[in-house]
Enzyme design. Structure first.
Site, short mmCIF file in Angstrom:
data_model
loop_
_atom_site.label_atom_id
_atom_site.label_comp_id
_atom_site.label_asym_id
_atom_site.label_seq_id
_atom_site.Cartn_x
_atom_site.Cartn_y
_atom_site.Cartn_z
N ARG A 108 0.86 -1.19 0.00
CA ARG A 108 0.00 0.00 0.00
C ARG A 108 0.89 1.23 0.00
O ARG A 108 1.78 1.36 0.85
CB ARG A 108 -0.91 0.05 1.23
CG ARG A 108 -1.51 1.44 1.42
CD ARG A 108 -2.57 1.52 2.48
NE ARG A 108 -3.80 0.89 2.04
CZ ARG A 108 -4.98 1.13 2.60
NH1 ARG A 108 -5.10 1.97 3.60
NH2 ARG A 108 -6.06 0.51 2.16
N HIS A 135 -7.51 0.69 -6.22
CA HIS A 135 -7.70 -0.07 -4.97
C HIS A 135 -8.43 -1.38 -5.33
O HIS A 135 -9.58 -1.58 -4.96
CB HIS A 135 -8.52 0.78 -3.99
CG HIS A 135 -8.48 0.31 -2.57
ND1 HIS A 135 -7.69 -0.75 -2.15
CD2 HIS A 135 -9.15 0.74 -1.47
CE1 HIS A 135 -7.86 -0.93 -0.85
NE2 HIS A 135 -8.74 -0.05 -0.42
N GLN A 138 -10.32 -3.84 -2.80
CA GLN A 138 -11.57 -3.25 -2.31
C GLN A 138 -12.74 -3.62 -3.24
O GLN A 138 -13.86 -3.89 -2.79
CB GLN A 138 -11.41 -1.72 -2.24
CG GLN A 138 -12.66 -0.97 -1.82
CD GLN A 138 -12.96 -1.12 -0.34
OE1 GLN A 138 -12.09 -0.94 0.49
NE2 GLN A 138 -14.20 -1.45 -0.01
N ASP A 231 -16.95 8.05 -0.95
CA ASP A 231 -15.64 7.88 -0.32
C ASP A 231 -15.25 9.25 0.23
O ASP A 231 -15.87 10.27 -0.14
CB ASP A 231 -14.64 7.39 -1.39
CG ASP A 231 -13.25 7.10 -0.83
OD1 ASP A 231 -13.09 7.05 0.41
OD2 ASP A 231 -12.32 6.92 -1.64
N CYS A 272 -16.28 2.56 1.16
CA CYS A 272 -15.11 1.71 1.42
C CYS A 272 -14.59 1.88 2.84
O CYS A 272 -13.94 0.98 3.37
CB CYS A 272 -14.00 2.04 0.42
SG CYS A 272 -13.55 3.79 0.43
N ARG A 317 -13.88 -7.68 2.82
CA ARG A 317 -12.47 -7.48 2.44
C ARG A 317 -11.65 -8.73 2.76
O ARG A 317 -10.79 -9.14 2.01
CB ARG A 317 -11.87 -6.28 3.19
CG ARG A 317 -12.52 -4.93 2.97
CD ARG A 317 -12.35 -4.42 1.56
NE ARG A 317 -10.98 -4.47 1.09
CZ ARG A 317 -10.00 -3.61 1.44
NH1 ARG A 317 -10.26 -2.61 2.24
NH2 ARG A 317 -8.77 -3.74 0.95
#
Ligand code: CP
Ligand code: NVA
Length: 330
Positions: A108, A135, A138, A231, A272, A317
């Site tokens: 990440r 991402h 996700q 988001d 998310c 996730r």
């Protein structure tokens, strides 16, 4: 012929076919079922993975750690403060070392080119746990959540409200295009996805039948939507000074009850996470003091309401990341 993605890296969903994505979703459902039944699934015993985090995380880190342990693997966590990466050792050298010790690497951080270089130099599967551009892990959790709600996603409409050129919005557009789900970016024009990515997704959508739309009108975005997705307005790595401008631009795109009411009766809300829906965080409180807003991208009412699915999405996730690691390492 069966689907086989063993040995591959998971850097962006643009690299995966519809069938490969569907395979990962099916595998995720199987892992979720095993977790719920308490069935042992330590299929990757003896393997080791490393998690590299240059940005903070709750869900992604925990999902990789728990999924790794459930699969029977050894898991090492490294952040940029406690490793030599970047400051004393180049990325290529770090990747070559890690590739000799670990079977897989999660990363990440900032630039997409970094995760691509890690894959190039390490020689082992690398999983993108979020970059400035994408991402992808996700997305599998998000689509699994939508499928649990509605069954197949083909022809459903997902509208993203907010900074529609961030990593999450970019990735949603890609996965919708791949799977034939209609995607709407609802944002001021300056925050629409980059034209180059739109063009790539439009080409993919031609095959899948997905309809990709872009609108500045919040009502148009909400009308007929099956999923209202948002988001945070300023992503990790962006300068704090952006808050004032983003609040000005994005306030009309806050997901509130009015927008939920314009959507289909069965519509759900997704995020998310993390989210600024109240004043219970340092940044949330700071924004309230400076700008008088007690919630940002979503109202507390919607976030706590009966349509909200963000915590199921967060749990997913783990099941989906498990599927990605299993399929690429088995
Ligand atoms: N959604 C997500 O990636 O959360 P974290 O930043 O907590 O990992
Ligand atoms: N766009 C957000 C996503 C967090 C999971 C960020 O990059 O900070």
């Amino acid at each position: 012929m069966g689907i086989n993605i063993r040995g591959r890296s998971f850097l962006t969903l643009l690299d995966f076919s519809k069938e490969e994505i569907e395979y990962l979703l099916e595998l995720s459902k199987e892992f979720k079922r095993m977790k719920y039944c308490g069935t042992d699934h330590s299929y990757l015993k003896g393997k080791n993975i490393v998690l590299l985090f240059e940005k903070t995380s709750t869900r992604t880190r925990c999902a990789f750690e728990v999924a790794g342990h459930d699969l029977g693997m050894g898991v090492t966590f490294l952040d940029s403060k406690s490793s030599q990466m970047g400051k004393k050792e180049s990325l290529a050298d770090t990747a070559k070392v890690l590739g000799r010790m670990f079977d897989g690497i999660e990363y990440r951080g900032y630039k997409q080119s970094v995760v691509e270089d890690l894959a190039k130099y390490s020689g082992v599967p690398v999983w993108n746990g979020l970059t400035d551009d994408f991402h992808p892990t996700q997305m599998l959790a998000d689509i699994l959540t939508v499928e649990e709600e509605f069954g197949k996603v083909q022809g459903r409409k997902l509208t993203f409200f907010g900074d529609a050129r961030n990593n999450v919005a970019n990735s949603l557009m890609v996965i919708c295009a791949k799977l034939g789900m209609n995607f709407c970016a609802c944002a001021p024009k300056e925050l629409w996805p980059k034209q180059e990515l739109i063009d790539k997704c439009q080409a993919v959508a031609k095959d899948s039948g997905a309809i990709l739309t872009f609108t500045e009108d919040p009502n148009e975005g909400a009308k007929g939507a099956d999923v209202l997705y948002t988001d945070i307005w300023v992503s990790m790595g962006e300068p704090e000074e952006l808050w004032a401008e983003r609040i000005r631009l994005l306030k009309p795109y806050q997901v509130d009850q009015e927008k939920m009411d314009l959507a289909k009766p069965e519509a759900i809300f997704m995020h998310c996470l993390p989210s600024f829906h109240d004043r219970e965080t340092d940044i949330g409180e700071e924004i309230y003091e400076k700008f008088g807003l007690s919630s940002m991208e979503v109202t507390d009412k919607v976030f706590l309401g009966p349509k909200a699915r963000q915590f199921r999405e967060a749990e997913n996730r783990m099941h989906t990341i498990k599927a990605v690691m299993y399929a690429t390492l088995k």
